[in-house]
Enzyme design. Structure first.
Site, mmCIF file in Angstrom:
data_model
loop_
_atom_site.group_PDB
_atom_site.id
_atom_site.type_symbol
_atom_site.label_atom_id
_atom_site.label_comp_id
_atom_site.label_asym_id
_atom_site.label_seq_id
_atom_site.Cartn_x
_atom_site.Cartn_y
_atom_site.Cartn_z
ATOM 1 N N ASN A 1 0.830 -1.202 0.000
ATOM 2 C CA ASN A 1 0.000 0.000 0.000
ATOM 3 C C ASN A 1 0.861 1.248 0.000
ATOM 4 O O ASN A 1 1.941 1.285 0.592
ATOM 5 C CB ASN A 1 -0.981 -0.011 1.192
ATOM 6 N N PHE B 1 -1.658 8.131 4.218
ATOM 7 C CA PHE B 1 -2.463 8.763 5.286
ATOM 8 C C PHE B 1 -3.707 9.456 4.734
ATOM 9 O O PHE B 1 -4.002 10.599 5.070
ATOM 10 C CB PHE B 1 -1.648 9.794 6.071
ATOM 11 N N SER C 1 5.542 5.087 8.745
ATOM 12 C CA SER C 1 4.901 4.785 7.461
ATOM 13 C C SER C 1 5.847 5.193 6.344
ATOM 14 O O SER C 1 6.429 6.278 6.390
ATOM 15 C CB SER C 1 3.577 5.535 7.333
ATOM 16 N N ASN D 1 5.031 5.958 3.351
ATOM 17 C CA ASN D 1 4.339 6.653 2.266
ATOM 18 C C ASN D 1 4.196 8.158 2.466
ATOM 19 O O ASN D 1 3.472 8.816 1.727
ATOM 20 C CB ASN D 1 2.969 6.020 2.048
ATOM 21 N N THR D 2 4.824 8.690 3.499
ATOM 22 C CA THR D 2 4.852 10.139 3.689
ATOM 23 C C THR D 2 6.319 10.525 3.678
ATOM 24 O O THR D 2 7.089 10.067 4.535
ATOM 25 C CB THR D 2 4.188 10.541 5.029
ATOM 26 N N LYS E 1 5.518 3.695 17.128
ATOM 27 C CA LYS E 1 5.475 2.619 16.118
ATOM 28 C C LYS E 1 6.650 2.766 15.165
ATOM 29 O O LYS E 1 6.825 3.820 14.539
ATOM 30 C CB LYS E 1 4.159 2.674 15.348
ATOM 31 N N ASN F 1 5.784 -1.476 11.414
ATOM 32 C CA ASN F 1 4.997 -1.007 10.278
ATOM 33 C C ASN F 1 5.341 -1.864 9.042
ATOM 34 O O ASN F 1 6.042 -2.867 9.162
ATOM 35 C CB ASN F 1 5.303 0.485 10.038
HETATM 36 C C1 LIG Z 1 -3.710 -0.882 3.655
HETATM 37 C C2 LIG Z 1 -2.875 -0.605 4.873
HETATM 38 C C3 LIG Z 1 -2.950 0.642 5.487
HETATM 39 C C4 LIG Z 1 -2.177 0.898 6.633
HETATM 40 N N1 LIG Z 1 -2.277 2.130 7.229
HETATM 41 C C5 LIG Z 1 -1.577 2.360 8.360
HETATM 42 C C6 LIG Z 1 -1.710 3.581 9.042
HETATM 43 O O1 LIG Z 1 -2.470 4.479 8.653
HETATM 44 N N2 LIG Z 1 -0.952 3.782 10.158
HETATM 45 C C7 LIG Z 1 -0.104 2.824 10.645
HETATM 46 O O2 LIG Z 1 0.543 3.043 11.679
HETATM 47 N N3 LIG Z 1 0.016 1.639 10.027
HETATM 48 C C8 LIG Z 1 -0.698 1.379 8.917
HETATM 49 N N4 LIG Z 1 -0.576 0.184 8.289
HETATM 50 C C9 LIG Z 1 0.388 -0.820 8.831
HETATM 51 C C10 LIG Z 1 -0.294 -1.860 9.721
HETATM 52 O O3 LIG Z 1 -0.865 -1.264 10.852
HETATM 53 C C11 LIG Z 1 0.721 -2.927 10.145
HETATM 54 O O4 LIG Z 1 1.725 -2.313 10.923
HETATM 55 C C12 LIG Z 1 1.391 -3.618 8.971
HETATM 56 O O5 LIG Z 1 0.481 -3.819 7.925
HETATM 57 C C13 LIG Z 1 1.993 -4.969 9.359
HETATM 58 O O6 LIG Z 1 1.018 -5.852 9.849
HETATM 59 P P1 LIG Z 1 0.276 -6.974 8.949
HETATM 60 O O7 LIG Z 1 1.346 -7.748 8.248
HETATM 61 O O8 LIG Z 1 -0.539 -7.768 9.916
HETATM 62 O O9 LIG Z 1 -0.582 -6.233 7.972
HETATM 63 C C14 LIG Z 1 -1.328 -0.105 7.147
HETATM 64 C C15 LIG Z 1 -1.268 -1.354 6.525
HETATM 65 C C16 LIG Z 1 -2.027 -1.612 5.403
HETATM 66 C C17 LIG Z 1 -1.947 -2.967 4.762
#
Ligand SMILES: Cc1cc2nc3c(=O)[nH]c(=O)nc-3n(C[C@H](O)[C@H](O)[C@H](O)COP(=O)(O)O)c2cc1C
Length: 339
Positions: free
Chosen positions: A110, A114, A174, A176-177, A216, A245
């Site tokens: 992704n 944000f 993140s 992406n910023t 985080k 993350n």
């Molecule tokens: C589509 C998507 C959007 C996410 N948006 C955020 C976010 O806004 N803030 C954040 O701290 N992590 C965000 N994450 C990261 C997740 O909270 C998590 O840390 C990461 O996906 C690893 O866990 P997983 O393998 O169980 O998905 C996002 C992940 C995905 C897949």
């Protein structure tokens, strides 16, 4: 309807549309009273950061950025829910497409950036929720805010949402910023955390409520970077750390047609790297700061590996998309009770 059938249908849609359709469907089921038939999750209470978690399995940030689905998501049996990332002002995020399914690898990439409706909209939603469980609120900075003013954004977001939070997560990881991950290092990190810890003390003094401050971090850190981060977390007396993350690495997904898409990779291919960070943190933090592990958990065994690596709590996101809510019950059934 069983999740495998639902998945067959919604996976025909593009991932972002599927996301919205599924969450709106879940909310409708909840409004119709149907979620009370969902399986109950075994209680396995844990006291971490002064909070009592009914079970150690949480929803990771990013799935409900604006706090629009909290009551419905709580019906799935999570021990805690984290909403956000929320930024002070609303922002659209990156242009679409920005979310990709790597089916074979049970992963996602992704680069949402944000996309969220801002603090005021989140607060309005939080006022309406009936949920009384543990709620984490994950805060970030707006894209247009230069890095040198980032602390002001975090402070604005913190002040707006802290009255509604069980804990606050400072998202500096993140991918992406632009520049956000620079906040993980040196003086930038130290002054950000120092400011927010002062704010936490101020809130405690006026409202008599301790709201733990959690940081985080990314999985893409060298040993020495992680060591420096750990020193700062200890020095600033941060209450918890979320590891991790999404990753910029493409190891394990090289053959996917989406491997070259920019953004953060989550799901199964993230599991190993993210668990390594948990293991290193356990040593570096000397058991003085609890670790919330997230990254690639998709089975009960994964959950137990994260706990064995040093985590006190867990979060899931991508595993939930691929396995469905049964994952929560399965994890809860295999996790041993806290000694
Ligand atoms: C589509 C998507 C959007 C996410 N948006 C955020 C976010 O806004 N803030 C954040 O701290 N992590 C965000 N994450 C990261 C997740 O909270 C998590 O840390 C990461 O996906 C690893 O866990 P997983 O393998 O169980 O998905 C996002 C992940 C995905 C897949």
């Amino acid at each position: 309807m069983c999740y495998s059938l639902l998945k067959k249908i919604v996976f025909q849609l593009n991932p972002e549309t599927a996301h919205g359709v599924t969450l709106r469907g879940l909310r409708l089921m909840h409004q119709l009273g149907l979620t009370r038939f969902f399986p109950k999750i075994k209680a396995a209470p844990r006291e971490i950061m002064g909070l009592i978690f009914p079970n150690p399995i949480g929803l990771a940030a990013g799935l409900d950025k604006n706090g629009e689905y909290i009551d419905a998501l709580a019906a799935l049996g999570f021990g805690f829910i984290e909403v956000g990332t929320v930024t002070p002002k609303p922002q659209d995020g990156n242009p679409r497409p920005r979310l990709f399914r790597l089916l074979e690898q049970e992963a996602l990439i992704n680069r949402l950036g944000f996309n969220n409706k801002g603090c005021d909209a989140l607060v309005e939603n939080l006022k309406r929720t009936k949920y009384k469980g543990i709620l984490g609120i994950n805060i970030g900075k707006n894209k247009t805010t230069p890095l040198e003013n980032a602390i002001e954004d975090y402070l604005t977001a913190y002040r707006a949402v802290v009255p509604y939070a069980s804990y606050i997560t400072v998202n500096i990881s993140s991918p992406n910023t632009e520049g956000l991950r620079d906040l993980q290092h040196g003086e930038l990190l130290r002054s950000l955390l120092c400011t927010l810890k002062q704010e936490q003390a101020q809130f405690m003094a006026t409202q008599k409520k301790h709201v733990p401050l959690v940081v985080k971090i990314a999985p893409d850190l060298t040993e020495s970077e992680l060591q420096n981060i750990a020193e700062i977390l200890l020095a600033e007396k941060v209450d918890g750390v979320i590891a991790t993350n999404t990753t910029l690495s493409r190891v394990g997904v090289e053959n996917s047609p989406y491997a070259k898409e920019a953004g953060g990779l989550s799901g199964k291919p993230l599991f190993e790297g993210s668990t390594q960070i948990v293991k290193q943190l356990k040593v570096l933090l000397q058991n003085r700061i609890p670790i919330i592990a997230v990254g690639g958990i998709s089975t009960g065994q994964d959950a137990n590996e994260k706990l064995a690596a040093g985590a006190s709590l867990l979060q899931v996101y991508t595993g939930l998309i691929y396995q469905g809510p049964a994952l929560i019950k399965h994890m809860a059934s295999v996790i041993p009770a806290q000694e």
